[in-house]
Design a protein around this motif. Structure first.
Motif, PDB file in Angstrom:
ATOM      1  N   SER A   3      -7.584  -4.458   0.524  1.00 25.86           N
ATOM      2  CA  SER A   3      -6.927  -5.759   0.383  1.00 25.86           C
ATOM      3  C   SER A   3      -5.411  -5.577   0.512  1.00 25.86           C
ATOM      4  N   THR A  15      -1.492  -5.261  -0.097  1.00 27.83           N
ATOM      5  CA  THR A  15      -0.694  -4.743  -1.209  1.00 27.83           C
ATOM      6  C   THR A  15       0.369  -5.768  -1.563  1.00 27.83           C
ATOM      7  N   HIS A  57      -2.962  -4.640  -5.716  1.00 26.26           N
ATOM      8  CA  HIS A  57      -3.692  -5.307  -4.636  1.00 26.26           C
ATOM      9  C   HIS A  57      -3.942  -6.780  -4.937  1.00 26.26           C
ATOM     10  N   SER A  58      -4.136  -7.570  -3.885  1.00 22.82           N
ATOM     11  CA  SER A  58      -4.435  -8.989  -4.051  1.00 22.82           C
ATOM     12  C   SER A  58      -5.886  -9.220  -4.463  1.00 22.82           C
ATOM     13  N   ARG A 108      -0.600   1.054  -5.989  1.00 25.87           N
ATOM     14  CA  ARG A 108      -0.598  -0.232  -5.285  1.00 25.87           C
ATOM     15  C   ARG A 108      -1.212  -1.330  -6.148  1.00 25.87           C
TER      16      ARG A 108
END
Length: 109
Positions: free
Chosen positions: A40, A42, A33-34, A31
């Motif tokens: 958080s 994806t 992530h932000s 993933r």
């Protein structure tokens, strides 16, 4: 509907920065992530073997690779920027450059 799955090695990354590769053990993908935390949102799921451009200092990034609890700021091949778990990536081996051929000596007259 027919689905095809291409299996094979991804193309090597360009030579314009430090790249990491998603672990081949991440069979379900990794993933993106932000934020550098597990909960958080994806942004994308990167397939195993994918190359990611590291967007932080290469020296500090190398120290994080493979370490649980560390995160790397990266950009994927689609241009999406985010954070990946550093414990699921590795630095791909760089091929040895081929040595320059020695020029042949000129024959003496």
């Amino acid at each position: 509907v027919v689905w095809y799955e291409a299996i094979g090695a991804p193309p090597p990354p360009p030579d314009d920065g430090m790249y990491v590769q998603v672990s081949l053990d991440a069979t379900a993908g990794l993933r993106l992530h932000s934020q550098p935390v597990l909960n958080s949102p994806t942004l994308a799921i990167e397939p195993s073997g994918a190359y990611l451009l590291v967007l932080e200092d290469p020296a500090s990034a190398r120290k994080k690779v493979g370490i649980e609890g560390q995160w790397l700021h990266v950009r994927d091949s689609q241009g999406i920027e985010g954070y990946v778990a550093a414990w699921y990536v590795f630095v791909p081996a760089q091929p040895e450059p081929e040595p320059e051929p020695e020029p042949e000596p000129e024959p003496e007259p």
